[in-house]
Motif scaffolding. Sequence first.
Motif, PDB file in Angstrom:
ATOM      1  N   PRO A  30     -11.165  -4.952   2.089  1.00 50.06           N
ATOM      2  CA  PRO A  30      -9.842  -5.091   2.705  1.00 50.06           C
ATOM      3  C   PRO A  30      -9.268  -3.744   3.130  1.00 50.06           C
ATOM      4  N   THR A  31      -8.419  -3.780   4.147  1.00 47.62           N
ATOM      5  CA  THR A  31      -7.762  -2.574   4.647  1.00 47.62           C
ATOM      6  C   THR A  31      -6.262  -2.810   4.702  1.00 47.62           C
ATOM      7  N   THR A  32      -5.501  -1.878   4.131  1.00 46.79           N
ATOM      8  CA  THR A  32      -4.037  -1.987   4.172  1.00 46.79           C
ATOM      9  C   THR A  32      -3.376  -0.727   4.723  1.00 46.79           C
ATOM     10  N   SER A  33      -4.161   0.264   5.138  1.00 47.72           N
ATOM     11  CA  SER A  33      -3.591   1.450   5.776  1.00 47.72           C
ATOM     12  C   SER A  33      -4.441   1.805   6.987  1.00 47.72           C
ATOM     13  N   TYR A  34      -3.805   2.408   8.010  1.00 44.72           N
ATOM     14  CA  TYR A  34      -4.469   2.535   9.301  1.00 44.72           C
ATOM     15  C   TYR A  34      -4.175   3.882   9.954  1.00 44.72           C
ATOM     16  N   SER A  35      -5.087   4.298  10.779  1.00 43.01           N
ATOM     17  CA  SER A  35      -4.869   5.430  11.681  1.00 43.01           C
ATOM     18  C   SER A  35      -4.902   4.872  13.097  1.00 43.01           C
ATOM     19  N   SER A  36      -3.825   5.091  13.847  1.00 38.09           N
ATOM     20  CA  SER A  36      -3.718   4.471  15.174  1.00 38.09           C
ATOM     21  C   SER A  36      -4.824   4.926  16.120  1.00 38.09           C
ATOM     22  N   SER A  37      -5.429   6.062  15.830  1.00 36.80           N
ATOM     23  CA  SER A  37      -6.431   6.584  16.749  1.00 36.80           C
ATOM     24  C   SER A  37      -7.789   5.913  16.621  1.00 36.80           C
ATOM     25  N   ASN A  38      -8.068   5.332  15.464  1.00 31.41           N
ATOM     26  CA  ASN A  38      -9.421   4.788  15.283  1.00 31.41           C
ATOM     27  C   ASN A  38      -9.447   3.380  14.709  1.00 31.41           C
ATOM     28  N   PHE A  39      -8.290   2.707  14.681  1.00 27.01           N
ATOM     29  CA  PHE A  39      -8.270   1.344  14.161  1.00 27.01           C
ATOM     30  C   PHE A  39      -7.902   0.373  15.271  1.00 27.01           C
ATOM     31  N   VAL A 110       3.313  -8.200   2.595  1.00 27.37           N
ATOM     32  CA  VAL A 110       2.382  -9.187   3.163  1.00 27.37           C
ATOM     33  C   VAL A 110       2.848  -9.591   4.557  1.00 27.37           C
ATOM     34  N   VAL A 111       4.149  -9.796   4.720  1.00 26.71           N
ATOM     35  CA  VAL A 111       4.700 -10.144   6.038  1.00 26.71           C
ATOM     36  C   VAL A 111       4.375  -9.047   7.047  1.00 26.71           C
ATOM     37  N   ASN A 112       4.563  -7.793   6.651  1.00 24.90           N
ATOM     38  CA  ASN A 112       4.291  -6.699   7.577  1.00 24.90           C
ATOM     39  C   ASN A 112       2.813  -6.649   7.960  1.00 24.90           C
ATOM     40  N   GLN A 113       1.939  -6.878   6.979  1.00 28.52           N
ATOM     41  CA  GLN A 113       0.509  -6.886   7.272  1.00 28.52           C
ATOM     42  C   GLN A 113       0.180  -8.017   8.255  1.00 28.52           C
ATOM     43  N   SER A 114       0.790  -9.173   8.057  1.00 29.08           N
ATOM     44  CA  SER A 114       0.580 -10.298   8.973  1.00 29.08           C
ATOM     45  C   SER A 114       1.079  -9.950  10.375  1.00 29.08           C
ATOM     46  N   ASN A 115       2.238  -9.292  10.442  1.00 28.12           N
ATOM     47  CA  ASN A 115       2.783  -8.889  11.742  1.00 28.12           C
ATOM     48  C   ASN A 115       1.859  -7.906  12.459  1.00 28.12           C
ATOM     49  N   LEU A 116       1.287  -6.975  11.703  1.00 28.12           N
ATOM     50  CA  LEU A 116       0.333  -6.023  12.283  1.00 28.12           C
ATOM     51  C   LEU A 116      -0.859  -6.753  12.888  1.00 28.12           C
ATOM     52  N   LEU A 162      17.295 -14.711   4.652  1.00 26.66           N
ATOM     53  CA  LEU A 162      16.324 -13.618   4.642  1.00 26.66           C
ATOM     54  C   LEU A 162      16.396 -12.815   5.936  1.00 26.66           C
ATOM     55  N   PRO A 163      16.100 -11.509   5.882  1.00 26.71           N
ATOM     56  CA  PRO A 163      15.856 -10.779   7.120  1.00 26.71           C
ATOM     57  C   PRO A 163      14.554 -11.296   7.738  1.00 26.71           C
ATOM     58  N   LEU A 164      14.619 -11.752   8.974  1.00 26.17           N
ATOM     59  CA  LEU A 164      13.424 -12.254   9.643  1.00 26.17           C
ATOM     60  C   LEU A 164      12.767 -11.111  10.405  1.00 26.17           C
ATOM     61  N   VAL A 165      11.651 -10.648   9.876  1.00 28.96           N
ATOM     62  CA  VAL A 165      10.923  -9.535  10.472  1.00 28.96           C
ATOM     63  C   VAL A 165       9.634 -10.103  11.057  1.00 28.96           C
ATOM     64  N   THR A 166       9.500 -10.057  12.372  1.00 31.16           N
ATOM     65  CA  THR A 166       8.315 -10.623  13.025  1.00 31.16           C
ATOM     66  C   THR A 166       7.545  -9.598  13.842  1.00 31.16           C
ATOM     67  N   GLN A 167       7.983  -8.347  13.784  1.00 30.43           N
ATOM     68  CA  GLN A 167       7.251  -7.258  14.426  1.00 30.43           C
ATOM     69  C   GLN A 167       6.866  -6.246  13.360  1.00 30.43           C
ATOM     70  N   PRO A 168       5.695  -5.627  13.471  1.00 32.19           N
ATOM     71  CA  PRO A 168       5.247  -4.722  12.411  1.00 32.19           C
ATOM     72  C   PRO A 168       6.037  -3.433  12.366  1.00 32.19           C
ATOM     73  N   LEU A 169       6.167  -2.901  11.153  1.00 30.03           N
ATOM     74  CA  LEU A 169       6.748  -1.589  10.956  1.00 30.03           C
ATOM     75  C   LEU A 169       5.625  -0.565  10.971  1.00 30.03           C
ATOM     76  N   LEU A 170       5.938   0.650  11.376  1.00 28.48           N
ATOM     77  CA  LEU A 170       4.922   1.697  11.371  1.00 28.48           C
ATOM     78  C   LEU A 170       4.465   1.988   9.952  1.00 28.48           C
ATOM     79  N   ASP A 171       5.379   1.830   9.016  1.00 30.14           N
ATOM     80  CA  ASP A 171       5.094   2.061   7.604  1.00 30.14           C
ATOM     81  C   ASP A 171       5.658   0.874   6.849  1.00 30.14           C
ATOM     82  N   ALA A 172       4.842   0.239   6.016  1.00 27.23           N
ATOM     83  CA  ALA A 172       5.294  -0.943   5.276  1.00 27.23           C
ATOM     84  C   ALA A 172       6.473  -0.621   4.369  1.00 27.23           C
ATOM     85  N   ASN A 173       6.635   0.662   3.987  1.00 23.37           N
ATOM     86  CA  ASN A 173       7.744   1.059   3.127  1.00 23.37           C
ATOM     87  C   ASN A 173       8.943   1.583   3.916  1.00 23.37           C
TER      88      ASN A 173
END
Length: 485
Positions: A30-39, A110-116, A162-173
Motif C-alpha cells: 500500500p501507498t499513502t504518501s506521494y511525490s507529484s513528480s513520479n506518482f 481515508v476520505v482524503n485518500q479516496s479523493n486522491l 460533517l464537512p463534506l470534502v470531495t477534493q484531495p488535500l495536498l497533505d492529509a494533515n
Amino acid sequence: MKRKDYKIYSLILITLIFLSSCKKALEIDPTTSYSSSNFWTETPQATAALYGAYTLLQGAMAPEFVLYGEGRADNVVINPLALSSQTLNLLTNNLNSSLPITSWNGFYQVVNQSNLILKNTLEMKAKGLYLGKDAEYASVRGQAYAMRAFCYFYMTRIWGKLPLVTQPLLDANQNVTIARSDTTAVYTQIQSDLDSASVMPIPAAYSTSSATRAQFTLGAVNALYTDFYMWRRQYRNALAASQKILSNSTYALASLYSASSTVDYNVNPALIDNTAYAQMFTKGFSTESIFEVDYNFAERATRSFLITVYGDLGFQPFFKASGYLSSKFTSTDLRSKINFDTNSGIVKYFEKSGFVRGTQDDKNVIVYRLADILLLRAEALNKTGDVPGAMTIVNQIRTRAGAVAYTEAAYAGLSTDQIEDLILDERARELCYEGKRWFDLVRTGKAIKVLQPINGLSQTENYLWPISLTEIRLNPLLDQNSYYQ
C-alpha cells in the motif's frame, strides 16, 4: 502508517514473534504518501494507493469501532481493574470534546485518500493510461467511492453534520476550513457515492476469497446500502438491497450447532474453536463475511488491538460482558460460549485455547456479515407488515446457534414495536461486541428507553458525539453539537 498516539492504546511491551501462517488479502504494497513528480504515472500505482486507503481504514476502525458502537451501550460494563477516564466517560454518558476518541481525523484520512484516487485516476484515464484496462479502472474507482461513502456514513451517525470534502488535500494533515453540511447533504453524498460504485461497476469478487472479503465488492456495497437505507427508514429500499445479497451464492451462514453432534462444550469448551462460526472471528474471511477490515501481524505487522478492549480479564481489557446481555442467552444457545467466559471476559475474537497475545492480536474487524444483513432485513419485513417473514429469519439465526425457535403462538398478536424488540434482542445476541449495538438503539429510537436506567441518557441531542476540541481549534468554521455547547 502512524497510529494515533492515544494513551488508551498503551500496551505492555511484548516480544514480537512472527507467525508461521498468514491470511494475505492485498497483493500490492500500500501507498499513502506521494511525490507529484513520479506518482500517478502507471496504473499499479493507483492500485497501491487504493490499498493505502484500506491501510488507513485499519487505523480508523480498530479498536475505535468498539468505543463507537459498544462503549455507550448495554452489552459491556467497565472492568474496574482497567479503569480509564475515557471508558468511564463512555459508559456513564459523560462525553466531552477533550476526549481523544471524539476526533474524526482517522476517517478523514481515508476520505482524503479516496479523493486522491478519484481525482488522479480520472486524469490518468484522460492521458490514456487505462487504455484497454476498463475493468481495472472501474475496480479502483468503485472501491474508492465505496470507501468514501462508508466513512461519511460511519461519521454522520456519530457526529451528525460533517464537512463534506470531495477534493484531495495536498497533505492529509492540512487544516481544513470548511463548515459542516447538514445531514441531508451528507446523505445525498453517501447515496451518490454508493450509486457511483454500483454503476462503475465495482467487482462482485476478486482473485482470492480473502480479497473478496477484505475489499469492497458489489456485495459489500449492497450491505452498506442496506444499512444506510435502514438508518434512513427506507425499508423497501433496504429489502431490495438485501435481496441482492441473499441472491449471491458467495455468502452462506457459518455453521455452529448440529443436532447430531456428540461434543459437550461444557466439558470441552476449547473444542468450540473448531466450529466455522468461531473461526469467523478468530481466523477471518468466512463464507458469512461480506466485508471486513483485514489485519495481519505476520506479513504487515498490523494489529487491531482488540485485546486492549476485550479478552481475558487477566490482561485487564477495558470492558467485560454485562450481566444484562448474558441473561438474554438460554442454556442451549452456543453463542454464549463463543462470546464470553465464566468470568465475564469477552472472548469472541480469541481462541479459547492457545491464544498468543503477542502475535495473534490481529483479529479482523467484521463490518458486515450475512447474519447482520438478514436481521436488518427482518426489521424491514416487520416494518412493512410481513411478520411471518421477519420471524422466519429470526428463527434461522436462532436455530443456527442451538436456541429454540419462536413458535407462531409466541409472537401472534404482538405489535410491530414488540416484534422489533424481539429482533433487536436477537441482534444483541448475534452481533454483540461487533460495534452494532449503540447504532441499533439509536436507529430504532430505543436508546433512551434502554439506556436511561443504565447511564441516564435522556435527550435525543445526546445521541451525537461532541466535535473534538482539537478539530474546532484547527477549523474555526466548525460549530459544536448543541448538547455540548
